[in-house]
Write an enzyme that holds these catalytic residues in place. Sequence first.
Site, PDB file in Angstrom:
ATOM      1  N   SER A  47       0.435  -1.418   0.184  1.00 21.14           N
ATOM      2  CA  SER A  47      -0.058   0.305   0.106  1.00 21.14           C
ATOM      3  C   SER A  47       1.130   1.290  -0.065  1.00 21.14           C
ATOM      4  CB  SER A  47      -0.714   0.098   1.395  1.00 21.14           C
ATOM      5  OG  SER A  47      -0.250   0.143   2.102  1.00 21.14           O
ATOM      6  N   LYS A  75       0.533   4.739   7.259  1.00 21.61           N
ATOM      7  CA  LYS A  75       0.404   5.360   5.629  1.00 21.61           C
ATOM      8  C   LYS A  75       0.629   6.725   6.077  1.00 21.61           C
ATOM      9  CE  LYS A  75      -3.055   2.436   4.328  1.00 21.61           C
ATOM     10  NZ  LYS A  75      -2.759   1.650   3.312  1.00 21.61           N
TER      11      LYS A  75
END
Length: 258
Positions: free
Chosen positions: A48, A109
């Site tokens: 990701s 993230k």
Amino acid sequence: MDQEQAVAKAKTRGGDLWDSLRTLVYAVLIAIGIRTVAYEPFHIPSESMLPTLLVGDYVFVSKYAYGYSKYSIIFSPPVFDGRILGSAPKRGDVVVFRWPRDPSIDYIKRVIGLPGDRVQVRDGALLINGEPVKRRRIEDFERRDRFGNVVERIAQWEETLPGGAVYNTLDLYNYNAGDNTGVYTVPAGHFFMMGDNRDNSQDSRVPVEVGGVGYVPADHLIGRAEVRWISIDQSASLLKPWTWFGALRWGRMFTGIN
């Protein structure tokens, strides 16, 4: 050996055992202390955050960058609420945090939106507070096999956030579900997170109720990812030690994260 010598030897063995046990306890406490207040290692298990972080990267996360919450402590005991000695992350920081839906799970993230920001994606381009984020097309990201052969080329963009953070993102697909969104207004005390691999990231664009990240509360932040200390590709096998050396990505070791 007389009785006095036997007793003295037994006491010595007992003392040595206690000294060893005490040393072990001290070492564990020191390790827990360092992990709680200074740095904690994390492993990257997914794609990701490509191209910034690869599967098999191991990173050190600064625990003191944003202060401490109960999630900073091993097993997350409910000793206090909120954060102490806290400071806010900046746009562009790469952050490890606890998933709001299940705080036993760690995510990593990039911080895109701060409290009060309005965040939107339109035709794959990021907007913050109604202004397009500066981006430019750069050379494709090359996915390689264990032998170094290029097996896939992926469109890559360089983004520059308000405040100056510069990093690269990937665009796997045109017109993916996350390429056009509504406007997200980040609540007070929360942050908006996105993966750099924009078409392969369950992040704040997806509500937490349906498996995404949603808005991340400040007390769920663990720390800022600052350095890759080792990187191992997927050709290594835990049960085959002779594969470990060849699987090291030497060029990524002890490199900073932007």
